[in-house]
Design a protein around this motif. Sequence first.
Motif, PDB file in Angstrom:
ATOM      1  N   ALA A  35       0.836  -1.210   0.000  1.00 36.94           N
ATOM      2  CA  ALA A  35       0.000   0.000   0.000  1.00 36.94           C
ATOM      3  C   ALA A  35       0.873   1.262   0.000  1.00 36.94           C
ATOM      4  O   ALA A  35       0.540   2.250  -0.648  1.00 36.94           O
ATOM      5  CB  ALA A  35      -0.931  -0.003   1.206  1.00 36.94           C
ATOM      6  N   LYS A  36       1.993   1.224   0.709  1.00 35.65           N
ATOM      7  CA  LYS A  36       2.894   2.373   0.737  1.00 35.65           C
ATOM      8  C   LYS A  36       3.596   2.549  -0.616  1.00 35.65           C
ATOM      9  O   LYS A  36       3.919   3.663  -1.020  1.00 35.65           O
ATOM     10  CB  LYS A  36       3.920   2.212   1.852  1.00 35.65           C
ATOM     11  N   ILE A  80       3.312  -7.504  -6.541  1.00 31.84           N
ATOM     12  CA  ILE A  80       2.793  -7.732  -7.894  1.00 31.84           C
ATOM     13  C   ILE A  80       1.301  -7.436  -7.945  1.00 31.84           C
ATOM     14  O   ILE A  80       0.806  -6.839  -8.911  1.00 31.84           O
ATOM     15  CB  ILE A  80       3.095  -9.176  -8.346  1.00 31.84           C
ATOM     16  N   GLN A  81       0.576  -7.806  -6.909  1.00 28.73           N
ATOM     17  CA  GLN A  81      -0.867  -7.554  -6.878  1.00 28.73           C
ATOM     18  C   GLN A  81      -1.186  -6.068  -6.919  1.00 28.73           C
ATOM     19  O   GLN A  81      -2.147  -5.660  -7.567  1.00 28.73           O
ATOM     20  CB  GLN A  81      -1.489  -8.207  -5.642  1.00 28.73           C
ATOM     21  N   ILE A  82      -0.389  -5.236  -6.259  1.00 30.78           N
ATOM     22  CA  ILE A  82      -0.664  -3.800  -6.280  1.00 30.78           C
ATOM     23  C   ILE A  82      -0.427  -3.238  -7.672  1.00 30.78           C
ATOM     24  O   ILE A  82      -1.186  -2.396  -8.152  1.00 30.78           O
ATOM     25  CB  ILE A  82       0.127  -3.035  -5.190  1.00 30.78           C
ATOM     26  N   PHE A  83       0.596  -3.725  -8.383  1.00 22.88           N
ATOM     27  CA  PHE A  83       0.806  -3.297  -9.769  1.00 22.88           C
ATOM     28  C   PHE A  83      -0.369  -3.726 -10.640  1.00 22.88           C
ATOM     29  O   PHE A  83      -0.848  -2.966 -11.478  1.00 22.88           O
ATOM     30  CB  PHE A  83       2.101  -3.881 -10.344  1.00 22.88           C
ATOM     31  N   GLU A  84      -0.849  -4.937 -10.426  1.00 21.07           N
ATOM     32  CA  GLU A  84      -1.981  -5.446 -11.214  1.00 21.07           C
ATOM     33  C   GLU A  84      -3.242  -4.636 -10.939  1.00 21.07           C
ATOM     34  O   GLU A  84      -4.029  -4.379 -11.850  1.00 21.07           O
ATOM     35  CB  GLU A  84      -2.214  -6.927 -10.898  1.00 21.07           C
ATOM     36  N   LEU A  86      -3.364  -1.441 -10.060  1.00 20.21           N
ATOM     37  CA  LEU A  86      -3.209  -0.108 -10.626  1.00 20.21           C
ATOM     38  C   LEU A  86      -3.151  -0.128 -12.154  1.00 20.21           C
ATOM     39  O   LEU A  86      -3.577   0.823 -12.810  1.00 20.21           O
ATOM     40  CB  LEU A  86      -1.950   0.565 -10.067  1.00 20.21           C
ATOM     41  N   PHE A  87      -2.586  -1.187 -12.697  1.00 28.61           N
ATOM     42  CA  PHE A  87      -2.419  -1.308 -14.149  1.00 28.61           C
ATOM     43  C   PHE A  87      -2.922  -2.684 -14.571  1.00 28.61           C
ATOM     44  O   PHE A  87      -2.122  -3.579 -14.855  1.00 28.61           O
ATOM     45  CB  PHE A  87      -0.945  -1.136 -14.539  1.00 28.61           C
ATOM     46  N   ALA A  92       1.116  -0.012 -18.783  1.00 31.28           N
ATOM     47  CA  ALA A  92       2.117   1.024 -18.560  1.00 31.28           C
ATOM     48  C   ALA A  92       3.273   0.554 -17.696  1.00 31.28           C
ATOM     49  O   ALA A  92       4.133   1.321 -17.339  1.00 31.28           O
ATOM     50  CB  ALA A  92       1.447   2.239 -17.902  1.00 31.28           C
ATOM     51  N   VAL A  93       3.291  -0.720 -17.367  1.00 31.95           N
ATOM     52  CA  VAL A  93       4.327  -1.234 -16.483  1.00 31.95           C
ATOM     53  C   VAL A  93       5.166  -2.251 -17.238  1.00 31.95           C
ATOM     54  O   VAL A  93       4.641  -3.135 -17.879  1.00 31.95           O
ATOM     55  CB  VAL A  93       3.711  -1.911 -15.228  1.00 31.95           C
TER      56      VAL A  93
END
Length: 94
Positions: A35-36, A80-84, A86-87, A92-93
């Motif tokens: 989250a941070k 990895i879940q936070i990237f997924e 958001l994107f 864009a990643v």
Amino acid sequence: MAVDVLQVSQADVKRAESLEEGHFVDVKRIDIAPAKLTKTIASFANADGGDVYIGIAEDKMTGLKTWQGFASPEAANGHIQIFEQLFPLASAVQ
């Protein structure tokens, strides 16, 4: 999203440890809360982009960086879940 698991060479470790943080580069320890991590991602998304390297610890007093790396692919799941989230399509990643 498929995630490739790569072996990190000693040369890669040396390059990672010598990264200079700035407007386009940031390093984070593996124990950063996902989250941070969204704050860093949002900062880069609101600017011209940048590279975030997760798994590099930095001693704030000396500036010395050391490679941490994840013990297993599963240990990186939260990040990895936070990237997924958001994107969703990894558009864009990279």
